[in-house]
Enzyme design. Structure first.
Site, PDB file in Angstrom:
ATOM      1  N   ASN A  40      69.599   9.849  41.630  1.00 45.11           N
ATOM      2  CA  ASN A  40      68.471   9.165  42.275  1.00 45.11           C
ATOM      3  C   ASN A  40      68.757   7.705  42.601  1.00 45.11           C
ATOM      4  O   ASN A  40      68.194   7.162  43.555  1.00 45.11           O
ATOM      5  CB  ASN A  40      67.193   9.304  41.440  1.00 45.11           C
ATOM      6  CG  ASN A  40      67.360   8.883  40.002  1.00 45.11           C
ATOM      7  OD1 ASN A  40      68.477   8.739  39.501  1.00 45.11           O
ATOM      8  ND2 ASN A  40      66.255   8.680  39.311  1.00 45.11           N
TER       9      ASN A  40
ATOM     10  N   GLY B  81      69.615  11.257  32.495  1.00 47.78           N
ATOM     11  CA  GLY B  81      69.260  12.548  33.067  1.00 47.78           C
ATOM     12  C   GLY B  81      68.076  13.144  32.319  1.00 47.78           C
ATOM     13  O   GLY B  81      67.291  12.436  31.690  1.00 47.78           O
ATOM     14  N   SER B  82      67.976  14.457  32.366  1.00 48.32           N
ATOM     15  CA  SER B  82      66.817  15.137  31.799  1.00 48.32           C
ATOM     16  C   SER B  82      66.880  15.171  30.276  1.00 48.32           C
ATOM     17  O   SER B  82      67.964  15.137  29.665  1.00 48.32           O
ATOM     18  CB  SER B  82      66.731  16.562  32.336  1.00 48.32           C
ATOM     19  OG  SER B  82      67.745  17.378  31.774  1.00 48.32           O
TER      20      SER B  82
ATOM     21  N   GLU C 204      69.303   7.881  28.294  1.00 48.72           N
ATOM     22  CA  GLU C 204      68.111   7.485  29.049  1.00 48.72           C
ATOM     23  C   GLU C 204      67.598   8.754  29.702  1.00 48.72           C
ATOM     24  O   GLU C 204      68.188   9.261  30.655  1.00 48.72           O
ATOM     25  CB  GLU C 204      68.472   6.404  30.074  1.00 48.72           C
ATOM     26  CG  GLU C 204      67.265   5.666  30.609  1.00 48.72           C
ATOM     27  CD  GLU C 204      66.716   6.310  31.851  1.00 48.72           C
ATOM     28  OE1 GLU C 204      65.684   7.025  31.732  1.00 48.72           O
ATOM     29  OE2 GLU C 204      67.303   6.125  32.919  1.00 48.72           O
ATOM     30  N   LEU C 205      66.479   9.269  29.186  1.00 49.92           N
ATOM     31  CA  LEU C 205      66.050  10.620  29.510  1.00 49.92           C
ATOM     32  C   LEU C 205      64.749  10.609  30.313  1.00 49.92           C
ATOM     33  O   LEU C 205      64.455   9.655  31.015  1.00 49.92           O
ATOM     34  CB  LEU C 205      65.922  11.432  28.221  1.00 49.92           C
ATOM     35  CG  LEU C 205      67.177  11.415  27.325  1.00 49.92           C
ATOM     36  CD1 LEU C 205      66.936  12.176  26.035  1.00 49.92           C
ATOM     37  CD2 LEU C 205      68.391  11.968  28.069  1.00 49.92           C
TER      38      LEU C 205
ATOM     39  N   GLU D 147      57.449  15.968  34.152  1.00 52.53           N
ATOM     40  CA  GLU D 147      57.842  14.887  35.043  1.00 52.53           C
ATOM     41  C   GLU D 147      57.800  15.413  36.477  1.00 52.53           C
ATOM     42  O   GLU D 147      58.473  16.388  36.810  1.00 52.53           O
ATOM     43  CB  GLU D 147      59.254  14.414  34.685  1.00 52.53           C
ATOM     44  CG  GLU D 147      59.639  13.092  35.291  1.00 52.53           C
ATOM     45  CD  GLU D 147      60.919  12.536  34.696  1.00 52.53           C
ATOM     46  OE1 GLU D 147      61.106  11.316  34.750  1.00 52.53           O
ATOM     47  OE2 GLU D 147      61.733  13.320  34.165  1.00 52.53           O
TER      48      GLU D 147
END
Length: 504
Positions: A164, A241-242, A263-264, A391
């Protein structure tokens, strides 16, 4: 069809011949496999990329391990100068980077330019932090020992970045690793590998030694990452990511006890209280919801609005959404990254409508080309609707009403995620209470933007571990070492005094 590195040229115009950067050399994959990258704005093939194998991943780790001792000994000022040259080169080449980002992600060129500027700031920030890695010396409380505390490079790192923000997420990880003296293997998203490749070429030009930054785009992420995490020479993982994938990776790092920064996912609440400046709240809502078509982990996922102003907020935000243009490269928002992403967003909207939500605007699937989805506003979304718990990652704003501050905070915290939150209020005491009571690593008060290279980025609960950016960001790439130093013997003290007397 063009290869991705037909688009990644050195500043002299020399065309690269391969997409894997290993040990300072651009090379082909070990088994010759390639994959195609699609333009999200058209749905058409854009270019091809080399598909790194697990063997290629281990070769990249070999190069990082070989380079680590010498790189860790490089003076902090020299590492800082490399990062500063990288910043200067990136700013000089910002239009080419913005164009490439726009092609790979589909985001409008104006947003792509904004990403380049944001990404460059990580290089500048950590060029300044590289020379500020401090230690500590102190006398033990009982006077018997001296304590010497120092920080050293963690060692070879695996950096896994998402699609992204294909440049900013790379610089946010690479810059502190470089500043701390770590070598690295970078695994960019398979959806946006060209931007990462161009950046790797830029850092080589900036003076980064061979083997410090190795690049392995791949469709076989599970196998390649698994091979790297199974190798005890790898000492750190940084992943964006997820949450689902983050849990799996965290479990894998346990075998070799590797340092992890994750960092999720997020589910950011956006609270608007009855005393809010509604003009500012609408502006912030547009920013927090529609930036990158809401394909950001910090995006406002849920809107909680005080019942006294909810109708006016819905009316004004609905008009603002209807004025947004999309569907071509000149639109205010771009497409979603692929068809699966668009189908997921539409399924969330359909679920909310089936549970009784009221559609204010949007909600329809536009005809092609590309994977566009209209800004969509839903009122009175029922508890249990999927888009309140999941999300969204699309330009859909679900709105719920609340009657009091306690109810708003309870609803905001009713999620396993805790990355970002937003609140609009004129009450300073309330703002301070929210900072204490909201379960989020980052809070925007009267602003729809929280990301800043000079501030610590990260979350709590299922939104991850560690921080990126700020003075805290470099700590993720440093290990703490302590030496206990005994008092010198009388003979040693006599010798020391003799030497100092002679020198005087």
């Amino acid at each position: 069809m063009a290869t991705v590195l037909d688009r990644v040229e050195s500043r002299s115009g020399e065309e690269r011949q391969s997409e894997l950067l290993i040990g300072g050399r651009w090379r082909s994959g070990s088994d010759g496999r390639r994959f195609t990258i699609e333009d999200p704005a058209t749905g058409l093939p854009l270019c091809e990329a080399v598909d790194a194998s697990p063997a290629d991943a281990l070769a990249a780790l070999d190069a990082a391990v070989a380079a680590q001792p010498d790189w860790a000994r490089v003076a902090p000022r020299e590492r800082a100068e490399i990062l500063r040259r990288g910043f200067d080169l990136l700013m000089a080449d910002r239009e080419a980077f913005a164009s490439l980002i726009a092609q790979e992600t589909g985001k409008p060129l104006a947003e792509a330019r904004g990403e380049v500027a944001y990404a460059a700031e990580f290089l500048r920030w950590f060029s300044e932090e590289a020379v500020r890695v401090h230690g500590r010396y102190q006398i033990a409380p009982d006077g018997g020992l001296r304590h010497l505390v120092s920080r050293k490079s963690v060692g070879p790192c695996l950096l896994v970045t998402p699609w992204n923000f294909p440049l900013a997420m790379v610089t946010r990880k690479v810059a502190p690793a470089v500043a701390a003296g770590c070598t690295m293997v970078v695994k960019p998203s398979e959806l946006t590998p060209a931007t990462a490749a161009r950046f790797a070429a830029l850092m080589t030009e900036a003076g980064l030694p061979a083997g410090v930054l190795n690049l392995i785009p791949t469709l076989r992420a599970e196998a390649a990452i698994g091979a790297l995490l199974a190798d005890p020479r790898l000492r750190k993982l940084s992943f964006t990511g997820s949450t689902r994938v983050g849990r799996l990776l965290l479990a894998a790092t346990a075998v070799n006890v590797q340092r992890s920064s994750l960092e999720l996912g997020g589910n950011a609440p956006f609270l608007i209280f009855e005393d809010a400046d509604l003009d500012a709240a609408i502006e912030g809502a547009m920013q927090a919801k529609l930036r990158n078509a809401e394909q950001a982990c910090t995006a406002a996922n849920r809107f909680l609005v005080h019942e006294a102003i909810a109708d006016e907020f819905l009316s004004r935000l609905g008009r603002a959404f209807e004025a947004v243009t999309f569907g071509d490269r000149e639109g205010a928002i771009g497409p979603l990254i692929n068809r699966n992403a668009r189908d997921h967003v539409h399924a969330l909207v359909s679920d909310a409508l089936a549970r009784g939500a009221r559609l204010i605007t949007g909600g329809d699937l536009p005809e092609g080309p590309g994977h566009f989805y209209p800004p969509t506003l839903l009122a009175d979304v029922a508890p249990g609707s999927r888009l309140l718990d999941e999300e969204i990652f699309g330009p859909v704003a679900p709105v719920q009403r609340f009657a009091c501050e306690t109810e708003a905070i309870s609803a905001a915290n009713a999620t396993p995620y805790g990355l970002a939150a937003y609140a609009y209020t004129a009450d300073l005491d309330r703002a301070l209470r929210l900072q204490d009571e909201l379960h989020a690593g980052m809070l925007g008060i009267n602003t729809g933007l929280v990301s800043d290279p000079a501030a610590p980025f990260g979350g709590v609960k299922h939104s991850g571990l560690g921080r990126e950016g700020g003075a805290e960001g470099i700590e993720e790439y440093l290990s703490i070492h302590y030496a206990a130093i005994g008092r010198a013997s009388p003979r040693s003290l006599d010798a020391f005094q003799d030497r100092t007397t002679a020198a005087a």
